[in-house]
Design an enzyme around this catalytic site. Structure first.
Site, PDB file in Angstrom:
ATOM      1  N   TYR A 154      16.452 -15.959  17.776  1.00  0.00           N
ATOM      2  CA  TYR A 154      16.094 -15.648  16.388  1.00  0.00           C
ATOM      3  C   TYR A 154      16.356 -16.815  15.438  1.00  0.00           C
ATOM      4  O   TYR A 154      15.788 -16.869  14.345  1.00  0.00           O
ATOM      5  CB  TYR A 154      16.872 -14.428  15.883  1.00  0.00           C
ATOM      6  CG  TYR A 154      16.603 -13.137  16.609  1.00  0.00           C
ATOM      7  CD1 TYR A 154      15.584 -13.025  17.553  1.00  0.00           C
ATOM      8  CD2 TYR A 154      17.368 -12.009  16.356  1.00  0.00           C
ATOM      9  CE1 TYR A 154      15.355 -11.839  18.218  1.00  0.00           C
ATOM     10  CE2 TYR A 154      17.135 -10.818  17.015  1.00  0.00           C
ATOM     11  CZ  TYR A 154      16.136 -10.738  17.950  1.00  0.00           C
ATOM     12  OH  TYR A 154      15.911  -9.555  18.606  1.00  0.00           O
TER      13      TYR A 154
ATOM     14  N   HIS B   4      18.145 -11.532  27.158  1.00  0.00           N
ATOM     15  CA  HIS B   4      17.099 -11.162  26.194  1.00  0.00           C
ATOM     16  C   HIS B   4      15.800 -10.773  26.883  1.00  0.00           C
ATOM     17  O   HIS B   4      15.167  -9.769  26.531  1.00  0.00           O
ATOM     18  CB  HIS B   4      16.865 -12.338  25.238  1.00  0.00           C
ATOM     19  CG  HIS B   4      16.192 -11.952  23.965  1.00  0.00           C
ATOM     20  ND1 HIS B   4      16.278 -12.708  22.824  1.00  0.00           N
ATOM     21  CD2 HIS B   4      15.419 -10.904  23.630  1.00  0.00           C
ATOM     22  CE1 HIS B   4      15.604 -12.131  21.844  1.00  0.00           C
ATOM     23  NE2 HIS B   4      15.052 -11.041  22.324  1.00  0.00           N
TER      24      HIS B   4
END
Length: 273
Positions: free
Chosen positions: A47, A105
């Site tokens: 992110y 992830h």
């Protein structure tokens, strides 16, 4: 609403997602959410906002034990040494001495799952993360991690909302008492104009989004992490906890098409489909 207890941690059922929140806007959103009462903050290496999330946590003044922080390692860094390097970088950016949950992830076809899980388990044993888990794992991969490797998986974070079925994954996770953490729980805003959800919302004095969110949170072993940058949206999501859906509402939601996947794995993990 009671948290979900999993592998020694208490996971708040409603959290704040931070994907695509950047810079000062990210810091303000996280700080504001904590001020409103959020105690579950979700971020990730990919992110690019862990530093801002860390700044907001520091500024909040909330005692560290009262806050749940999740971050994730990117699929390009799933070799043991790369995981450790990524973890160290994440912890430094977050300005924390540990996180509560550290996730893979995205899976990668080139990863050695045993080595990945062993590395994460070592980080847990060292007290640097309180629990470990995965995101975007299929039932087959979950079986490998849980049954063959014996990893203490605390959650599987996947796309899940009123327009997408996750029956097989949910059934497996429930059989192992592992929570599902729903990302994109509001279908990236696509449920806002849904007439079925609007009608249900009108009956309860709620929005379509609040109906969709409460539908998720009413399910056993499900948590949700909607992204919300504005205080009004963050508060609306908290207020969704007060909505009470009935059997007719649930039947109407069950009848909605459930085939709208919004996150394309090829866009995030090109070697995984």
């Amino acid at each position: 609403m009671e948290p979900l207890y999993t592998k020694g941690i208490a996971l708040p059922r409603l959290g704040l997602g931070t994907f695509r929140l950047q810079g000062d806007g990210c810091r303000a959103a996280v700080e504001g959410a904590i001020g409103l009462g959020y105690r579950h903050i979700d971020t990730a290496e990919m992110y690019g906002n862990e530093a801002e999330v860390g700044d907001a946590i520091q500024a909040s003044g909330i005692p560290r034990p009262d806050l749940h922080v999740t971050t994730k390692v990117w699929h390009e860094n799933l070799a043991p040494d790369a995981i450790r390097k990524a973890f160290d970088a994440s912890l430094a950016k977050l300005k924390l001495d540990h996180v509560d949950l550290y996730l893979v992830h995205w899976p990668s076809k080139t990863m050695q799952l045993g080595a990945v899980m062993e590395t994460l388990m070592k980080l847990k044993d060292e007290g640097r993360t309180r629990a470990i888990g995965v995101a975007n794992f299929t039932v087959s991969l979950l079986r490998q991690a849980v049954e063959e490797i014996g990893a203490p998986i605390a959650c599987n974070q996947v796309e899940y909302h009123v327009l997408l079925e996750q029956t097989k994954v949910l059934a497996y996770l429930r059989s192992k008492s592992i929570p599902l953490v729903a990302y994109c729980p509001l279908a990236q805003g696509k449920i806002t104009d849904n007439e079925v959800l609007q009608k249900i919302g009108a009956k309860h004095g709620a929005s379509a989004a609040q109906v969709a969110l409460k539908w998720l949170l009413d399910q056993d072993n499900v948590a949700a992490i909607p992204k919300a940058s504005r205080a009004e949206s963050q508060q609306a999501n908290l207020d969704a906890l007060n909505v009470t859906l009935d059997d007719a509402d649930r039947a109407a939601i069950a009848a909605l098409p459930k085939n709208q996947r919004l996150v394309n794995p090829a866009a995030f993990a090109p070697d995984w489909d």
